[in-house]
Design a protein around this motif. Structure first.
Motif, PDB file in Angstrom:
ATOM      1  N   PHE A  65     -37.914   2.852  32.739  1.00 53.40           N
ATOM      2  CA  PHE A  65     -38.568   2.725  34.042  1.00 53.40           C
ATOM      3  C   PHE A  65     -37.570   2.459  35.163  1.00 53.40           C
ATOM      4  O   PHE A  65     -37.964   2.179  36.283  1.00 53.40           O
ATOM      5  CB  PHE A  65     -39.621   1.614  34.004  1.00 53.40           C
ATOM      6  N   ASN A  66     -36.271   2.532  34.857  1.00 56.85           N
ATOM      7  CA  ASN A  66     -35.245   2.290  35.867  1.00 56.85           C
ATOM      8  C   ASN A  66     -34.023   3.145  35.584  1.00 56.85           C
ATOM      9  O   ASN A  66     -33.824   3.649  34.476  1.00 56.85           O
ATOM     10  CB  ASN A  66     -34.850   0.811  35.896  1.00 56.85           C
ATOM     11  N   CYS A  67     -33.169   3.246  36.605  1.00 54.22           N
ATOM     12  CA  CYS A  67     -32.081   4.235  36.622  1.00 54.22           C
ATOM     13  C   CYS A  67     -31.100   4.109  35.459  1.00 54.22           C
ATOM     14  O   CYS A  67     -31.006   4.991  34.604  1.00 54.22           O
ATOM     15  CB  CYS A  67     -31.304   4.130  37.930  1.00 54.22           C
ATOM     16  N   SER A  68     -30.325   3.036  35.450  1.00 61.28           N
ATOM     17  CA  SER A  68     -29.208   2.927  34.521  1.00 61.28           C
ATOM     18  C   SER A  68     -29.622   2.987  33.052  1.00 61.28           C
ATOM     19  O   SER A  68     -28.968   3.680  32.262  1.00 61.28           O
ATOM     20  CB  SER A  68     -28.421   1.639  34.782  1.00 61.28           C
ATOM     21  N   PRO A  69     -30.682   2.283  32.626  1.00 59.83           N
ATOM     22  CA  PRO A  69     -31.060   2.388  31.212  1.00 59.83           C
ATOM     23  C   PRO A  69     -31.382   3.816  30.788  1.00 59.83           C
ATOM     24  O   PRO A  69     -31.005   4.239  29.683  1.00 59.83           O
ATOM     25  CB  PRO A  69     -32.287   1.471  31.129  1.00 59.83           C
ATOM     26  N   ARG A  82     -28.940  -1.237  23.072  1.00 55.10           N
ATOM     27  CA  ARG A  82     -27.753  -1.138  22.204  1.00 55.10           C
ATOM     28  C   ARG A  82     -26.492  -0.884  23.025  1.00 55.10           C
ATOM     29  O   ARG A  82     -25.407  -1.319  22.647  1.00 55.10           O
ATOM     30  CB  ARG A  82     -27.927  -0.008  21.197  1.00 55.10           C
ATOM     31  N   THR A  83     -26.637  -0.143  24.118  1.00 55.48           N
ATOM     32  CA  THR A  83     -25.473   0.249  24.921  1.00 55.48           C
ATOM     33  C   THR A  83     -24.997  -0.865  25.843  1.00 55.48           C
ATOM     34  O   THR A  83     -23.970  -0.723  26.500  1.00 55.48           O
ATOM     35  CB  THR A  83     -25.790   1.486  25.774  1.00 55.48           C
ATOM     36  N   THR A  89     -28.415  -3.798  38.292  1.00 52.30           N
ATOM     37  CA  THR A  89     -27.439  -4.512  39.114  1.00 52.30           C
ATOM     38  C   THR A  89     -26.948  -5.724  38.336  1.00 52.30           C
ATOM     39  O   THR A  89     -27.317  -5.942  37.172  1.00 52.30           O
ATOM     40  CB  THR A  89     -28.051  -4.983  40.446  1.00 52.30           C
ATOM     41  N   GLU A  90     -26.116  -6.546  39.004  1.00 62.28           N
ATOM     42  CA  GLU A  90     -25.699  -7.843  38.466  1.00 62.28           C
ATOM     43  C   GLU A  90     -25.053  -7.734  37.092  1.00 62.28           C
ATOM     44  O   GLU A  90     -25.304  -8.544  36.206  1.00 62.28           O
ATOM     45  CB  GLU A  90     -26.903  -8.797  38.410  1.00 62.28           C
ATOM     46  N   SER A  91     -24.244  -6.731  36.899  1.00 65.25           N
ATOM     47  CA  SER A  91     -23.512  -6.468  35.659  1.00 65.25           C
ATOM     48  C   SER A  91     -24.405  -5.969  34.534  1.00 65.25           C
ATOM     49  O   SER A  91     -23.917  -5.651  33.452  1.00 65.25           O
ATOM     50  CB  SER A  91     -22.704  -7.689  35.192  1.00 65.25           C
ATOM     51  N   ASP A  92     -25.726  -5.877  34.761  1.00 62.96           N
ATOM     52  CA  ASP A  92     -26.647  -5.421  33.714  1.00 62.96           C
ATOM     53  C   ASP A  92     -26.562  -3.914  33.475  1.00 62.96           C
ATOM     54  O   ASP A  92     -27.105  -3.418  32.496  1.00 62.96           O
ATOM     55  CB  ASP A  92     -28.085  -5.773  34.081  1.00 62.96           C
ATOM     56  N   HIS A  93     -25.916  -3.194  34.385  1.00 66.57           N
ATOM     57  CA  HIS A  93     -25.831  -1.736  34.278  1.00 66.57           C
ATOM     58  C   HIS A  93     -24.505  -1.267  33.681  1.00 66.57           C
ATOM     59  O   HIS A  93     -24.275  -0.058  33.583  1.00 66.57           O
ATOM     60  CB  HIS A  93     -25.987  -1.110  35.665  1.00 66.57           C
TER      61      HIS A  93
END
Length: 574
Positions: A65-69, A82-83, A89-93
């Protein structure tokens, strides 16, 4: 490539290679209802519609439901947790350096590989596109042009972009620039097949588009947000038509696999979980960041003339994690021996060898902060049923749940019969406790396994002092810390690993008032420097860092109040 590329063919030519080329086009925040062919009564997308009629259409295609994942899963064939990619944002990507992308696999198989547009998986070594298999790279930083990743003042018009890790100023509109670069890459005379990944940043906010694109929708009485969004999609459609004509002119249309898709559902309003009347959504519920269907179901059209049937509609459940194994299967490449992927090849379905793939579930979850929270904002999607955890603000601070809070979260889970209720109106969880229990158990096993695979030391560290990136540009976009990038928050830190030695640190910040002090803290090193009043850039000529990992803290203090810098440049000396 620093100027607008004028694509013109002097005549057609064909490549001497046998393996098919691959053109993967992914838009940003375009909903499944944002296409004429899917019934939108206002939006005109003639080029994409024509392509869809020539393609196989996967009508139950699921993404995050969001870009980076979504981007991490698309490129690796693995569940995003897993990746290491759990947010935006906030280093989560920041994607783990150990992940293997389809670009790396295809490059090892002799493909030319190029990315054009949005990456959003890390702007620093070892996470950049060029570190992950892309030989040609023209991308913007962060999650979008104009966001905190910089440079300051960047916009959709005449943007500063990263061409093979070098910042360059370009002329023109972002979507046109990225398409021009993809066309140039595709048209290069070479006996190698290509993998071109055009990840346009449209129609992502800010809604900047030429007046001529949006005006037709304004005249129809559309809301200004919709008029601009539809104008941006019209621009995407125009450039998609250019790509399709180029394949024909180059004589390679029949030997090119083309995919068109989006990365998640549409964003217009901040309300996540409601139907809204001002935009066509195929009667699906939710928006971007929502685990309801309009947040995770996207258009997916794939064409390979002579191999896949035209205008074939498939309702078998499929997902972003299936793209890598499908393409690897199609080009008869080999996966690395120890690579564990979650997706499956859709080739038997696409080639007509079968009408139905084995039963399966797709697992999705997302959050903010370094520690995923079990039972919060997840979905388990099967062909018929969907179990989900409703959460209206999944990217607000979420703390680990107590046993009592876990019980309450489980008690409000929702279950839908997607085949008969695609709008997710009737929650049937209470009537079907055995189905809830079965899907919940599968989710719990999945969560425990992906957390094990994710490893003990997230997020991926930014490397300082390597020969691959001697000068590292840091921004607030990659800050760590709870809610660091949220609007109004002014403090954060960077997760880094350092080579030993001396560094020069240049800090861009707000104009200093009298009594402002700059602090740099990292692994026992503590530097303090008084800042001259009125200055907006401060340079510390030499700081010694040890080898190791840690949190790099750089902040300013004035009148007892701490605030972070805007940008930081870390340069390894000697």
């Amino acid at each position: 490539m620093g100027v607008l590329f004028a694509f013109a063919m002097q005549g057609s030519f064909s490549f001497a290679q046998q393996r098919p080329n691959i053109l993967l086009v992914m838009t940003d925040d375009q909903g499944i209802g944002d296409l004429g062919i899917n019934g939108n009564p206002v939006l005109k997308t003639p080029n994409i519609d024509k392509f869809a009629r020539e393609s196989t259409q996967l009508r139950q295609f699921i993404v995050n439901f969001n870009c980076s994942p979504t981007r991490a899963s698309l490129l690796t064939g693995r569940d995003s947790y897993r990746t290491g990619v759990v947010g935006v944002t906030e280093s989560d990507h920041l994607m783990k350096a150990s992940e293997v992308t389809i670009a790396q696999i295809l490059a090892n198989e002799g493909y030319r590989t190029g990315i054009f547009g949005k990456w959003h998986l890390g702007d620093h070594y070892p996470m950049r596109p060029t570190d992950k298999g892309f030989q040609e790279s023209l991308v913007h930083k962060g999650g979008g042009i104009g966001q905190g990743a910089g440079p300051a003042g960047n916009s959709y018009y005449d943007p500063v972009l990263e061409h093979n890790n070098v910042s360059e100023k370009y002329k023109g509109y972002c979507d046109d620039i990225f398409t021009n670069a993809a066309l140039e890459f595709m048209s290069e005379k070479n006996n190698k097949p290509f993998f071109a990944y055009l990840a346009t940043n449209l129609p992502h906010f800010p809604l900047d588009v030429d007046k001529e694109r949006a005006d037709p929708y304004r005249k129809l009485g559309e809301h200004e947000l919709n008029a601009r969004t539809f104008g941006m999609i019209a621009n995407v459609d125009y450039n998609f038509g250019r790509l399709m004509r180029a394949l024909t002119d180059l004589g390679i249309a029949d030997n090119t696999i083309v995919i068109f898709m989006s990365d998640n559902g549409p964003r217009t309003k901040r309300s996540k979980n409601d139907l809204y009347p001002d935009r066509y959504v195929m009667n699906l519920r939710g928006t971007k960041t929502s685990v309801y269907e309009n947040g995770i179901r996207v258009p997916f059209f794939i064409r390979w003339p002579g191999k896949f049937k035209e205008n074939k509609k498939i309702d078998n459940l499929s997902a972003h994690i299936d793209v890598l194994p499908t393409l690897i299967d199609a080009v008869q490449a080999k996966l690395p021996a120890k690579l564990k992927i979650d997706g499956i090849s859709l080739m038997p379905l696409l080639t007509g060898q079968t009408d139905r793939l084995p039963a399966r579930e797709i697992f999705l979850q997302g959050h903010t902060g370094p520690d995923p929270v079990k039972y919060i904002h997840f979905a388990v999607r099967s062909q018929k049923y969907k179990l989900l955890s409703p959460h209206d603000n999944p990217y607000g601070p979420i703390s680990p749940l107590t046993p009592a809070e876990q019980n309450r979260a489980i008690a409000v889970l929702e279950l839908y019969d997607i085949e008969n209720d695609p709008s997710e109106i009737s929650n049937i969880a209470k009537q079907n406790p055995e189905i809830v229990a079965s899907l919940l158990a599968k989710y719990e096993r999945w969560f425990d396994q992906v957390m094990t695979d994710r490893g003990p030391d997230p997020p991926q560290k930014i490397h300082m002092g390597t020969q691959f990136q001697p000068v590292v540009h840091l921004s607030r976009f990659d800050w760590g810390g709870p809610g660091a990038y949220k609007q109004g928050n002014k403090l954060g830190y960077w997760y880094v690993t350092s080579q030993p030695g001396a560094y020069k640190i240049s800090v861009t910040h707000q104009k200093a008032v009298p009594g402002t002090t700059l602090y740099i803290r990292y692994n026992g090193e503590d530097v303090k420097k008084e800042i001259t009043t009125g200055m907006s850039e401060t340079v510390v000529d030499r700081v010694n860092f040890k080898e190791g990992n840690g949190k790099l803290e750089i902040f300013l203090t004035s009148a007892g109040i701490n605030s972070g810098p805007l940008f930081v440049e870390v340069e390894k000396l000697n």
